[in-house]
Design a protein around this motif. Structure first.
Motif, PDB file in Angstrom:
ATOM      1  N   ALA A 100       0.637  -1.278   0.315  1.00 63.21           N
ATOM      2  CA  ALA A 100       0.032   0.125   0.015  1.00 63.21           C
ATOM      3  C   ALA A 100       0.852   1.400  -0.096  1.00 63.21           C
ATOM      4  O   ALA A 100      -0.163   2.367  -0.126  1.00 63.21           O
ATOM      5  CB  ALA A 100      -1.489   0.131   1.253  1.00 63.21           C
ATOM      6  N   ASP A 101       2.471   1.221   0.203  1.00 64.76           N
ATOM      7  CA  ASP A 101       2.834   2.092   0.398  1.00 64.76           C
ATOM      8  C   ASP A 101       3.539   2.384  -0.765  1.00 64.76           C
ATOM      9  O   ASP A 101       4.314   3.807  -0.825  1.00 64.76           O
ATOM     10  CB  ASP A 101       4.216   2.216   1.429  1.00 64.76           C
ATOM     11  CG  ASP A 101       3.903   1.890   3.058  1.00 64.76           C
ATOM     12  OD1 ASP A 101       2.694   2.469   3.154  1.00 64.76           O
ATOM     13  OD2 ASP A 101       3.913   1.084   3.358  1.00 64.76           O
ATOM     14  N   ILE A 102       2.956   2.090  -2.221  1.00 63.86           N
ATOM     15  CA  ILE A 102       4.344   2.459  -3.001  1.00 63.86           C
ATOM     16  C   ILE A 102       2.597   3.409  -4.440  1.00 63.86           C
ATOM     17  O   ILE A 102       1.625   2.726  -4.505  1.00 63.86           O
ATOM     18  CB  ILE A 102       4.131   0.789  -3.724  1.00 63.86           C
ATOM     19  CG1 ILE A 102       5.331   0.228  -3.317  1.00 63.86           C
ATOM     20  CG2 ILE A 102       4.458   0.945  -5.514  1.00 63.86           C
ATOM     21  CD1 ILE A 102       5.819  -0.855  -4.309  1.00 63.86           C
ATOM     22  N   ASP A 103       3.472   3.712  -4.995  1.00 64.03           N
ATOM     23  CA  ASP A 103       2.457   5.035  -5.753  1.00 64.03           C
ATOM     24  C   ASP A 103       2.156   4.065  -6.428  1.00 64.03           C
ATOM     25  O   ASP A 103       3.416   3.693  -7.306  1.00 64.03           O
ATOM     26  CB  ASP A 103       3.242   5.951  -6.069  1.00 64.03           C
ATOM     27  CG  ASP A 103       2.381   6.762  -6.886  1.00 64.03           C
ATOM     28  OD1 ASP A 103       1.989   7.165  -8.186  1.00 64.03           O
ATOM     29  OD2 ASP A 103       2.688   8.217  -6.063  1.00 64.03           O
ATOM     30  N   PRO A 104       0.847   3.841  -6.738  1.00 62.73           N
ATOM     31  CA  PRO A 104       0.559   2.899  -8.520  1.00 62.73           C
ATOM     32  C   PRO A 104       0.963   3.468  -9.717  1.00 62.73           C
ATOM     33  O   PRO A 104       0.749   2.274 -10.559  1.00 62.73           O
ATOM     34  CB  PRO A 104      -0.923   2.630  -7.971  1.00 62.73           C
ATOM     35  CG  PRO A 104      -1.379   3.817  -7.252  1.00 62.73           C
ATOM     36  CD  PRO A 104      -0.209   4.495  -6.274  1.00 62.73           C
ATOM     37  N   LEU A 105       0.842   4.408  -9.696  1.00 60.11           N
ATOM     38  CA  LEU A 105       1.250   5.352 -11.484  1.00 60.11           C
ATOM     39  C   LEU A 105       2.517   4.966 -11.182  1.00 60.11           C
ATOM     40  O   LEU A 105       2.850   4.603 -12.419  1.00 60.11           O
ATOM     41  CB  LEU A 105       1.298   6.920 -11.274  1.00 60.11           C
ATOM     42  CG  LEU A 105       0.585   7.615 -13.012  1.00 60.11           C
ATOM     43  CD1 LEU A 105       0.213   6.479 -13.967  1.00 60.11           C
ATOM     44  CD2 LEU A 105       0.631   8.798 -12.324  1.00 60.11           C
ATOM     45  N   LEU A 106       3.328   5.421 -10.416  1.00 57.79           N
ATOM     46  CA  LEU A 106       4.842   5.607 -10.359  1.00 57.79           C
ATOM     47  C   LEU A 106       5.378   3.962 -10.692  1.00 57.79           C
ATOM     48  O   LEU A 106       6.397   3.047 -11.665  1.00 57.79           O
ATOM     49  CB  LEU A 106       5.352   5.886  -9.689  1.00 57.79           C
ATOM     50  CG  LEU A 106       5.580   7.230  -9.566  1.00 57.79           C
ATOM     51  CD1 LEU A 106       6.721   7.992  -8.153  1.00 57.79           C
ATOM     52  CD2 LEU A 106       6.252   8.236 -10.675  1.00 57.79           C
ATOM     53  N   ALA A 107       4.684   3.109 -10.145  1.00 51.26           N
ATOM     54  CA  ALA A 107       5.052   1.301  -9.981  1.00 51.26           C
ATOM     55  C   ALA A 107       4.907   0.660 -11.207  1.00 51.26           C
ATOM     56  O   ALA A 107       4.919   0.365 -11.843  1.00 51.26           O
ATOM     57  CB  ALA A 107       4.449   0.673  -9.484  1.00 51.26           C
ATOM     58  N   SER A 108       3.148   1.491 -11.724  1.00 50.85           N
ATOM     59  CA  SER A 108       3.088   0.965 -13.622  1.00 50.85           C
ATOM     60  C   SER A 108       3.835   1.187 -14.077  1.00 50.85           C
ATOM     61  O   SER A 108       4.586   0.598 -15.191  1.00 50.85           O
ATOM     62  CB  SER A 108       1.797   1.666 -13.720  1.00 50.85           C
ATOM     63  OG  SER A 108       1.662   0.974 -14.689  1.00 50.85           O
ATOM     64  N   ARG A 109       4.731   2.498 -14.370  1.00 49.87           N
ATOM     65  CA  ARG A 109       5.154   3.053 -14.716  1.00 49.87           C
ATOM     66  C   ARG A 109       6.755   2.906 -15.598  1.00 49.87           C
ATOM     67  O   ARG A 109       7.159   2.088 -16.584  1.00 49.87           O
ATOM     68  CB  ARG A 109       5.702   4.987 -14.807  1.00 49.87           C
ATOM     69  CG  ARG A 109       6.270   5.807 -16.126  1.00 49.87           C
ATOM     70  CD  ARG A 109       6.389   6.837 -15.061  1.00 49.87           C
ATOM     71  NE  ARG A 109       5.188   7.501 -15.546  1.00 49.87           N
ATOM     72  CZ  ARG A 109       4.412   7.757 -15.962  1.00 49.87           C
ATOM     73  NH1 ARG A 109       4.546   7.195 -17.077  1.00 49.87           N
ATOM     74  NH2 ARG A 109       3.324   8.153 -15.981  1.00 49.87           N
ATOM     75  N   ALA A 110       7.112   2.055 -13.536  1.00 48.61           N
ATOM     76  CA  ALA A 110       8.462   1.434 -13.705  1.00 48.61           C
ATOM     77  C   ALA A 110       8.257   0.449 -13.641  1.00 48.61           C
ATOM     78  O   ALA A 110       9.172  -0.584 -15.504  1.00 48.61           O
ATOM     79  CB  ALA A 110       8.990   1.524 -12.423  1.00 48.61           C
ATOM     80  N   LEU A 111       7.292  -1.252 -13.701  1.00 48.76           N
ATOM     81  CA  LEU A 111       7.019  -2.321 -14.449  1.00 48.76           C
ATOM     82  C   LEU A 111       6.658  -2.268 -15.702  1.00 48.76           C
ATOM     83  O   LEU A 111       7.662  -3.102 -16.422  1.00 48.76           O
ATOM     84  CB  LEU A 111       6.291  -2.839 -13.559  1.00 48.76           C
ATOM     85  CG  LEU A 111       6.543  -3.287 -11.789  1.00 48.76           C
ATOM     86  CD1 LEU A 111       5.157  -3.613 -11.147  1.00 48.76           C
ATOM     87  CD2 LEU A 111       8.107  -3.800 -11.696  1.00 48.76           C
ATOM     88  N   SER A 112       5.947  -1.183 -16.214  1.00 47.25           N
ATOM     89  CA  SER A 112       5.740  -1.659 -17.541  1.00 47.25           C
ATOM     90  C   SER A 112       6.935  -1.486 -18.428  1.00 47.25           C
ATOM     91  O   SER A 112       7.040  -1.913 -19.571  1.00 47.25           O
ATOM     92  CB  SER A 112       4.122  -0.291 -17.746  1.00 47.25           C
ATOM     93  OG  SER A 112       3.277  -0.922 -17.375  1.00 47.25           O
ATOM     94  N   GLY A 113       7.771  -0.159 -18.276  1.00 45.53           N
ATOM     95  CA  GLY A 113       8.609  -0.114 -18.948  1.00 45.53           C
ATOM     96  C   GLY A 113       9.827  -1.071 -18.475  1.00 45.53           C
ATOM     97  O   GLY A 113      10.167  -1.412 -19.629  1.00 45.53           O
ATOM     98  N   MET A 114      10.039  -1.704 -17.642  1.00 40.80           N
ATOM     99  CA  MET A 114      10.727  -2.879 -17.442  1.00 40.80           C
ATOM    100  C   MET A 114      10.691  -3.993 -18.841  1.00 40.80           C
ATOM    101  O   MET A 114      11.651  -4.482 -19.016  1.00 40.80           O
ATOM    102  CB  MET A 114      11.057  -3.569 -15.931  1.00 40.80           C
ATOM    103  CG  MET A 114      11.678  -4.557 -15.896  1.00 40.80           C
ATOM    104  SD  MET A 114      11.307  -5.962 -14.413  1.00 40.80           S
ATOM    105  CE  MET A 114       9.320  -6.697 -14.895  1.00 40.80           C
TER     106      MET A 114
END
Length: 223
Positions: A171-185
């Protein structure tokens, strides 16, 4: 997927094809067959020669038709490239992580989504490499591609936020930033494996590694 009209609209990604370059379909079946044959020939030539080096004569030769026939359906290389994109984009672009119902295993959903993406990327590896080239020389295409990519990132972010609200992700992870990082990976992993590399190797191992990284990053439980 959610049944709400608003969310369904949000989940509809924009097209990478420049709509200003797309014409209406021919009225006759024969015309539609000829147009489809030209698009197939253009894709083959674009993938073989590259966007910059493709000439209209190469496309007409591949399609075994005259220049006059080409100009009946398309006015330029840019226009037929837009038609190639319109036809191919639904198969070659990641549909994103789908909505996870209460009874679903979220880790299994991530794995299924990654599998669909990598398999589509493998089928369209030459075209995906071509898109990198075009994005470097065509600002409008680059803008449309980025806009479409952003739509998938935001779709994934909504799925991550849903998991967080149900206690199934950190719950402490920003969902948009996480999505951007993981999608880019995932995107760069696919590009490196299928376009820069030769695409050989165990596809299941690639999917398993990508899924483990995604699931571990979000602290998603695995059954």
């Amino acid at each position: 997927m959610s049944g709400s009209t608003e969310e369904a609209h949000e989940d509809a990604p924009p097209s990478m094809a420049n709509s200003a370059l797309l014409r209406e379909l021919p009225a006759t079946e024969r015309g539609q067959r000829t147009r489809s044959a030209l698009i197939a020939a253009a894709r083959a030539v674009f993938e073989r020669e590259g966007y910059l080096d493709t000439r209209l004569i190469d496309i007409t030769k591949e399609a075994s038709c005259s220049a006059g026939t080409f100009y009946t359906y398309f006015s330029s290389k840019e226009e037929i490239f837009a038609a190639v994109l319109e036809l191919a984009q639904e198969d070659m672009m990641h549909p994103g992580m789908p909505h996870v119902a209460d009874e679903d295993d979220p880790a299994a959903i991530v794995e299924a989504s990654n599998r669909a993406y990598f398999e589509a990327y493998r089928r369209n590896a030459k075209l995906m490499g071509l898109l990198e080239q075009v994005a470097n020389v065509d600002p409008e295409f680059r803008r449309l591609r980025q806009k479409r990519g952003e739509a998938f990132i935001r779709r994934n972010a909504r799925s991550i936020a849903s998991l967080q609200s149900r206690g199934l992700a950190d719950a402490d992870i920003d969902p948009l930033l996480a999505s951007r990082a993981l999608s880019g990976m995932i995107s760069r992993l696919a590009f490196g494996h299928f376009v820069v590399g030769d695409g050989d190797g165990d596809l299941d191992a690639l999917i398993d590694t990508a899924t483990r990284l995604w699931v571990n990053a979000l602290v998603i439980p695995r059954s």
